[in-house]
Motif scaffolding. Sequence first.
Motif, PDB file in Angstrom:
ATOM      1  N   SER A 154      79.766  59.787  36.370  1.00 35.91           N
ATOM      2  CA  SER A 154      78.638  60.718  36.322  1.00 35.91           C
ATOM      3  C   SER A 154      77.503  60.318  35.400  1.00 35.91           C
ATOM      4  O   SER A 154      76.402  60.796  35.548  1.00 35.91           O
ATOM      5  CB  SER A 154      79.136  62.114  35.931  1.00 35.91           C
ATOM      6  OG  SER A 154      79.714  62.064  34.625  1.00 35.91           O
ATOM      7  N   VAL A 155      77.776  59.478  34.394  1.00 32.40           N
ATOM      8  CA  VAL A 155      76.726  59.167  33.419  1.00 32.40           C
ATOM      9  C   VAL A 155      75.692  58.239  34.035  1.00 32.40           C
ATOM     10  O   VAL A 155      76.027  57.193  34.595  1.00 32.40           O
ATOM     11  CB  VAL A 155      77.337  58.515  32.155  1.00 32.40           C
ATOM     12  CG1 VAL A 155      76.242  58.095  31.204  1.00 32.40           C
ATOM     13  CG2 VAL A 155      78.262  59.501  31.470  1.00 32.40           C
ATOM     14  N   SER A 156      74.426  58.624  33.944  1.00 32.43           N
ATOM     15  CA  SER A 156      73.332  57.780  34.445  1.00 32.43           C
ATOM     16  C   SER A 156      73.020  56.687  33.429  1.00 32.43           C
ATOM     17  O   SER A 156      73.318  56.819  32.239  1.00 32.43           O
ATOM     18  CB  SER A 156      72.095  58.636  34.686  1.00 32.43           C
ATOM     19  OG  SER A 156      70.978  57.832  34.949  1.00 32.43           O
ATOM     20  N   THR A 157      72.389  55.625  33.900  1.00 31.22           N
ATOM     21  CA  THR A 157      71.999  54.532  32.996  1.00 31.22           C
ATOM     22  C   THR A 157      70.620  54.785  32.385  1.00 31.22           C
ATOM     23  O   THR A 157      70.096  53.913  31.700  1.00 31.22           O
ATOM     24  CB  THR A 157      71.970  53.201  33.755  1.00 31.22           C
ATOM     25  OG1 THR A 157      71.055  53.311  34.854  1.00 31.22           O
ATOM     26  CG2 THR A 157      73.352  52.854  34.278  1.00 31.22           C
ATOM     27  N   GLU A 158      70.044  55.973  32.606  1.00 36.23           N
ATOM     28  CA  GLU A 158      68.699  56.251  32.090  1.00 36.23           C
ATOM     29  C   GLU A 158      68.611  57.712  31.679  1.00 36.23           C
ATOM     30  O   GLU A 158      69.207  58.593  32.304  1.00 36.23           O
ATOM     31  CB  GLU A 158      67.649  55.943  33.165  1.00 36.23           C
ATOM     32  CG  GLU A 158      66.229  56.278  32.748  1.00 36.23           C
ATOM     33  CD  GLU A 158      65.214  55.952  33.845  1.00 36.23           C
ATOM     34  OE1 GLU A 158      65.097  54.779  34.191  1.00 36.23           O
ATOM     35  OE2 GLU A 158      64.572  56.890  34.343  1.00 36.23           O
ATOM     36  N   ILE A 159      67.845  57.972  30.607  1.00 36.84           N
ATOM     37  CA  ILE A 159      67.579  59.350  30.179  1.00 36.84           C
ATOM     38  C   ILE A 159      66.089  59.493  29.916  1.00 36.84           C
ATOM     39  O   ILE A 159      65.461  58.590  29.356  1.00 36.84           O
ATOM     40  CB  ILE A 159      68.399  59.705  28.920  1.00 36.84           C
ATOM     41  CG1 ILE A 159      68.161  61.176  28.542  1.00 36.84           C
ATOM     42  CG2 ILE A 159      68.089  58.782  27.749  1.00 36.84           C
ATOM     43  CD1 ILE A 159      69.081  61.681  27.464  1.00 36.84           C
ATOM     44  N   ASN A 160      65.518  60.607  30.333  1.00 36.92           N
ATOM     45  CA  ASN A 160      64.081  60.860  30.195  1.00 36.92           C
ATOM     46  C   ASN A 160      63.873  61.942  29.134  1.00 36.92           C
ATOM     47  O   ASN A 160      64.319  63.084  29.287  1.00 36.92           O
ATOM     48  CB  ASN A 160      63.501  61.312  31.534  1.00 36.92           C
ATOM     49  CG  ASN A 160      61.984  61.338  31.509  1.00 36.92           C
ATOM     50  OD1 ASN A 160      61.356  61.370  30.451  1.00 36.92           O
ATOM     51  ND2 ASN A 160      61.375  61.286  32.680  1.00 36.92           N
ATOM     52  N   LEU A 161      63.184  61.574  28.039  1.00 38.78           N
ATOM     53  CA  LEU A 161      62.951  62.511  26.939  1.00 38.78           C
ATOM     54  C   LEU A 161      61.512  63.012  26.893  1.00 38.78           C
ATOM     55  O   LEU A 161      61.136  63.725  25.964  1.00 38.78           O
ATOM     56  CB  LEU A 161      63.283  61.820  25.602  1.00 38.78           C
ATOM     57  CG  LEU A 161      64.690  61.206  25.479  1.00 38.78           C
ATOM     58  CD1 LEU A 161      64.831  60.522  24.136  1.00 38.78           C
ATOM     59  CD2 LEU A 161      65.757  62.278  25.648  1.00 38.78           C
ATOM     60  N   ILE A 162      60.692  62.612  27.845  1.00 38.85           N
ATOM     61  CA  ILE A 162      59.268  62.967  27.834  1.00 38.85           C
ATOM     62  C   ILE A 162      59.116  64.484  27.940  1.00 38.85           C
ATOM     63  O   ILE A 162      59.750  65.129  28.778  1.00 38.85           O
ATOM     64  CB  ILE A 162      58.525  62.255  28.976  1.00 38.85           C
ATOM     65  CG1 ILE A 162      58.552  60.746  28.747  1.00 38.85           C
ATOM     66  CG2 ILE A 162      57.094  62.744  29.094  1.00 38.85           C
ATOM     67  CD1 ILE A 162      57.913  59.938  29.855  1.00 38.85           C
ATOM     68  N   GLY A 163      58.264  65.058  27.114  1.00 35.29           N
ATOM     69  CA  GLY A 163      58.015  66.496  27.124  1.00 35.29           C
ATOM     70  C   GLY A 163      58.843  67.272  26.120  1.00 35.29           C
ATOM     71  O   GLY A 163      58.611  68.464  25.908  1.00 35.29           O
ATOM     72  N   MET A 164      59.835  66.619  25.482  1.00 34.60           N
ATOM     73  CA  MET A 164      60.673  67.292  24.494  1.00 34.60           C
ATOM     74  C   MET A 164      60.084  67.123  23.095  1.00 34.60           C
ATOM     75  O   MET A 164      59.357  66.164  22.821  1.00 34.60           O
ATOM     76  CB  MET A 164      62.094  66.723  24.507  1.00 34.60           C
ATOM     77  CG  MET A 164      62.820  66.833  25.830  1.00 34.60           C
ATOM     78  SD  MET A 164      64.514  66.192  25.666  1.00 34.60           S
ATOM     79  CE  MET A 164      65.065  66.261  27.373  1.00 34.60           C
ATOM     80  N   THR A 165      60.417  68.059  22.224  1.00 34.85           N
ATOM     81  CA  THR A 165      60.090  67.863  20.814  1.00 34.85           C
ATOM     82  C   THR A 165      61.039  66.822  20.234  1.00 34.85           C
ATOM     83  O   THR A 165      62.055  66.472  20.841  1.00 34.85           O
ATOM     84  CB  THR A 165      60.208  69.180  20.037  1.00 34.85           C
ATOM     85  OG1 THR A 165      61.589  69.582  20.056  1.00 34.85           O
ATOM     86  CG2 THR A 165      59.347  70.275  20.662  1.00 34.85           C
ATOM     87  N   THR A 166      60.732  66.375  19.011  1.00 35.64           N
ATOM     88  CA  THR A 166      61.573  65.342  18.384  1.00 35.64           C
ATOM     89  C   THR A 166      62.995  65.846  18.182  1.00 35.64           C
ATOM     90  O   THR A 166      63.973  65.148  18.502  1.00 35.64           O
ATOM     91  CB  THR A 166      60.962  64.927  17.042  1.00 35.64           C
ATOM     92  OG1 THR A 166      59.641  64.448  17.262  1.00 35.64           O
ATOM     93  CG2 THR A 166      61.784  63.833  16.392  1.00 35.64           C
ATOM     94  N   ASP A 167      63.137  67.068  17.677  1.00 39.23           N
ATOM     95  CA  ASP A 167      64.472  67.611  17.423  1.00 39.23           C
ATOM     96  C   ASP A 167      65.257  67.788  18.716  1.00 39.23           C
ATOM     97  O   ASP A 167      66.440  67.455  18.810  1.00 39.23           O
ATOM     98  CB  ASP A 167      64.367  68.960  16.687  1.00 39.23           C
ATOM     99  CG  ASP A 167      63.802  68.784  15.272  1.00 39.23           C
ATOM    100  OD1 ASP A 167      63.914  67.658  14.742  1.00 39.23           O
ATOM    101  OD2 ASP A 167      63.258  69.759  14.735  1.00 39.23           O
ATOM    102  N   GLU A 168      64.599  68.330  19.752  1.00 38.92           N
ATOM    103  CA  GLU A 168      65.280  68.512  21.040  1.00 38.92           C
ATOM    104  C   GLU A 168      65.723  67.167  21.603  1.00 38.92           C
ATOM    105  O   GLU A 168      66.848  67.012  22.081  1.00 38.92           O
ATOM    106  CB  GLU A 168      64.344  69.204  22.037  1.00 38.92           C
ATOM    107  CG  GLU A 168      64.028  70.642  21.690  1.00 38.92           C
ATOM    108  CD  GLU A 168      62.965  71.232  22.596  1.00 38.92           C
ATOM    109  OE1 GLU A 168      62.801  72.448  22.610  1.00 38.92           O
ATOM    110  OE2 GLU A 168      62.292  70.435  23.300  1.00 38.92           O
TER     111      GLU A 168
END
Length: 795
Positions: free
Chosen positions: A715-729
């Motif tokens: 199930s784990v993807s090889t990519e994660i998208n953090l765009i739009g999140m705050t630094t802590d999130e």
Amino acid sequence: MNEKAFKTLEYNKIIDLLTEQAASPKAKELCRSLKPMTDKAKIEAAQTQTADALTRLFQKGSVSFSGIHDMEASLKRLEIGGTMGIDEFLALSSLLEAAKRVKAFSRGKSEDGARDSLDDLFDGIEPLTPLLDEIRRCIISEDEISDDASPALKNIRRSIRSMNDRVHSQMTAMLNNTNIRNSLQDGVITMRNGRYCLPVKAEYKNQVPGMVHDQSSTGSTLFIEPMAVVNLNNELKELYLKEQEEISVILANLSNLTSEYIPYIREDYRILTELDFIFAKASLAKIYNGTAPIFNENGYIHIRKGRHPLLNKHKVVPIDVTLGDAFDLLIITGPNTGGKTVSLKTVGLFTLMGQAGLHIPANDRSELCVFHEVFADIGDEQSIEQSLSTFSSHMTNIISILDHVDEHSLVLFDELCAGTDPTEGAALAISILSKLHARGIRTMATTHYSEIKVFALETPGVENACCEFSVETLSPTYRLLIGIPGKSNAFAISGKLGLSADIIEDAKTRITTSEQNFEDLIADLESSRVTIEKERLEINQYKAEVASLKKKLEAKQERLDESRDKILREANEQAYAILKEAKDVADTSIRNFNKYGTTHAPVSEMEKQRSKIRDKMSAAEKNMAGTKKKQAPAGNAPKNLRIGDRVKVLSMNLTGTVHTLPNARGDLYVQMGILRSLVNVRDLVLLPDDTVPAAAKKTNGKSGSGKIRMSKSASVSTEINLIGMTTDEAIAVLDKYLDDAYIAHLPSVRIVHGKGTGALRAAVHKHLKRLKYVKSFHLGEFGEGDAGVTIAEFE
């Protein structure tokens, strides 16, 4: 060559299209300054380079020349002992990356391994990988130097972080003090002039002893640096100064290293811009499907299916043009908007393009002559400023052409001597053309004058041509027909448009008998040409059909001959085997007969021999009856597999999911938990979607770890998208994702954080440094997302 011809023939528009294909500023400058050459050897060399670049584009796809920067100013500063700044090193890094990319594109020769005209240029590129790697190691971005750039910088930044923590701890303690907190405008820590301060209400400034660094616009808030942290802030300031000093040392060391490669950097820049220019010519040729023309110096032009490059390539009608062999003067006639001017411009533009090293949009084996000058009098030359009529302007241009033309020139006239009395204009045009023809100057001219058509018919070395026009549809076909004079079709066109028949008949009576006969002759020639053309097309079609049938018949006959020879060969072999077997049986029988001699042979023995012979005959009879050997039953290999289908690998007795589709041999990858194996499709059994592996049904403690890993791996993807999140999130989401990816044994992951202000990227990098199971990380390279992506690799 004269600039007027460039504008008249729209050569400058071709140069604009060429400039758009180049990537670097220097290559664009080379495109804009490209002019036709007159040296045949140089022209052919340029054409060869364009052809070789076009071949590479078709074989390997496009290559990017982006990122090529002129480093000359920086290199000169290095030569006199100066240093380069961060922006300059990033520009140099971009140049070296382009060199590395182009060098990689050059590798992998064609099957024959032959060298081409570009190999020497590619061989001269030096990617300077050690220098590039050092720049990348030290400089992260235009405002960030890596901690690993030097041990000293790493220690300083460690001290800065420690000092920041001490200052924050001290000031946080002050914020928690009730007396001080009531004196503050806001319970926050701010920065003023690079020093940590507290926002204190003006009326309570005595409650917080310290240095005032700033105040709000209303004066109600003072930003005070508490005395308790003044020394800490001073030490922090000193550390920041040391950091800048160490950065200067790092840049100086990089500058010293770069100075050792100055000649190579200059050569890389020169070669890359030249290749960018050459591949721009090839890209333009690819757009309009151009080919390299054959050049001669004998004044011969033969354009095969030429298409004007500025017209819609899906609508333009190709033309065939010949000039300079049997005739050196070509007169093109026909109605307006029939394509006469386009034909004229096509020949002139092809000449300029070809001599500039550009391919022309025409069929292979098109030939052009190397001309020293191209003169063109095309279009409306009326000049209001100079009080010149259309005729006067054209005549001024014609006089200038006659003064400068020579035997190595190509001359193009559109509607020669139009705009004046037809009789005088025709006579003047014939005189001008006769003078050029007498000097052997290659000339093309369009006209409506019948007198010039007659002149072309009567004069050796002069040929008529026309642009075909359909009177039925009142539209031109744009086909250029050499050898046939054109007809204006004024009466026919007027009648189709609705002009009264009596007016047309009256007009016909007003032209002379000789003119009428000449027009009728042209009409008869045109009618005969159309008939002959149709018959020629039909004959060619019949010839093609006959040739196709003949080829099929010959192929069929060859197959029959081969089949007959094979049958005869097999029959002879079988006959020989039968005869040999019969001989063996006869020999055995004779030997047995002789063995018994005059005594009576045992009946049982003779019966046994006869049974053997009968069995052999029965077997032969079965073979003759064509009894076929049973074929092995077809396999039950699954078909139409899709990625993600559940399958069972029979040889391993394991279940898994399809990871890749089968190749031509039926091999594919199957993911079985953390095991990814290459198997053949015949070794698989397709499982129903609701089939659950037995291992997954176990619930005892021993299988718990295995279940977790299997679940994560699937199930784990090889990519994660953090765009739009705050630094802590982002850090919270990232931390869990990295744990899952590590447990799933992924070798690396792709973290998308975007470019933006760089705060999210810095936070991601800071978090990655703390994780022990992260072996390394780096920003994405060209094609991976650049600075908007970080690639992290696990231990």
